[in-house]
Scaffold this motif. Structure first.
Motif, PDB file in Angstrom:
ATOM      1  N   SER A  46       0.841  -1.197   0.000  1.00 25.42           N
ATOM      2  CA  SER A  46       0.000   0.000   0.000  1.00 25.42           C
ATOM      3  C   SER A  46       0.874   1.244   0.000  1.00 25.42           C
TER       4      SER A  46
ATOM      5  N   ARG B 258      -9.015   0.212   6.902  1.00 28.57           N
ATOM      6  CA  ARG B 258      -9.701  -0.235   5.684  1.00 28.57           C
ATOM      7  C   ARG B 258      -9.879  -1.749   5.673  1.00 28.57           C
TER       8      ARG B 258
ATOM      9  N   ALA C 197     -13.330  -3.597   5.363  1.00 26.68           N
ATOM     10  CA  ALA C 197     -13.552  -4.530   4.244  1.00 26.68           C
ATOM     11  C   ALA C 197     -14.106  -5.859   4.750  1.00 26.68           C
TER      12      ALA C 197
ATOM     13  N   GLU D 204      -9.537  -9.357  -3.367  1.00 29.02           N
ATOM     14  CA  GLU D 204     -10.373  -8.152  -3.364  1.00 29.02           C
ATOM     15  C   GLU D 204     -10.251  -7.412  -2.031  1.00 29.02           C
ATOM     16  N   ILE D 205     -10.293  -8.142  -0.938  1.00 29.09           N
ATOM     17  CA  ILE D 205     -10.193  -7.540   0.390  1.00 29.09           C
ATOM     18  C   ILE D 205      -8.812  -6.919   0.594  1.00 29.09           C
TER      19      ILE D 205
ATOM     20  N   ASP E 201      -6.707  -5.858  -1.710  1.00 31.06           N
ATOM     21  CA  ASP E 201      -6.614  -4.664  -2.564  1.00 31.06           C
ATOM     22  C   ASP E 201      -7.382  -3.497  -1.954  1.00 31.06           C
ATOM     23  N   GLU E 202      -8.550  -3.795  -1.423  1.00 35.47           N
ATOM     24  CA  GLU E 202      -9.367  -2.754  -0.790  1.00 35.47           C
ATOM     25  C   GLU E 202      -8.632  -2.171   0.414  1.00 35.47           C
TER      26      GLU E 202
ATOM     27  N   SER F 174      -8.247  -0.480  -4.690  1.00 40.60           N
ATOM     28  CA  SER F 174      -9.574  -0.344  -5.285  1.00 40.60           C
ATOM     29  C   SER F 174     -10.055   1.098  -5.193  1.00 40.60           C
ATOM     30  N   VAL F 175      -9.656   1.817  -4.151  1.00 33.38           N
ATOM     31  CA  VAL F 175     -10.034   3.219  -3.995  1.00 33.38           C
ATOM     32  C   VAL F 175      -9.377   4.051  -5.091  1.00 33.38           C
TER      33      VAL F 175
ATOM     34  N   SER G 205     -10.898   3.288  -8.535  1.00 34.11           N
ATOM     35  CA  SER G 205     -12.209   3.902  -8.776  1.00 34.11           C
ATOM     36  C   SER G 205     -12.072   5.409  -8.939  1.00 34.11           C
TER      37      SER G 205
END
Length: 148
Positions: free
Chosen positions: A16, A26, A30, A128-129, A131-132, A137-138, A141
């Protein structure tokens, strides 16, 4: 790969660009935002190190009892690796990374070869979790919104 873990030993990692507390918060959100998941516990290793200078690191223990039960029906020994875990750790240089066990590695470890669809679903959710939590993912987007 993580320090001390060789290539192919089943650890996935996501780096990150954000600070430790942001990533921890986060990851907590998540996990909590997914109805099928249960957060079992968190362990803040740094606060429990009793002056042994453990850097910032928090372990999240969570799972989906329905998914875990399916895997345990194939081989109960997988229970030693369940529930799932994710570790958020900050290196000495300040880099924050989310680590987790690759579900396919765990399934192979326990000779589970009849649950590929379930293992793939779990792997997708964990990625997915992670990455979030890492903020990927933020940023993705935000970038797609900026492109519009």
């Amino acid at each position: 790969s993580a320090a001390g873990i060789g290539q192919g030993e089943g650890i996935a990692s996501v780096v990150s660009a954000d600070d430790f507390n942001t990533v921890v918060n986060r990851l907590n959100n998540a996990i909590q935002s997914r109805d099928a998941l249960t957060l079992v516990d968190t362990i803040d290793f740094a606060s429990r190190s009793l002056g042994r200078n453990v850097g910032p690191s928090t372990l999240f223990i969570f799972g989906n009892p329905n998914a875990g039960t399916l895997l345990m029906r194939s081989n109960q020994t997988i229970g030693i690796d369940l529930p799932q875990k994710m570790l958020v750790a900050q290196a000495e240089d300040g880099t924050v990374t989310v680590y987790y066990n690759r579900p396919a590695f765990i399934a192979d470890r326990h000779d589970i070869d009849n649950r590929d669809d379930e293992v793939d679903t779990i792997a997708g959710l964990l990625a997915e979790i992670a990455d979030e939590a890492a903020g990927l993912s933020v940023r993705a987007s935000q970038a797609s919104t900026a492109d519009q």
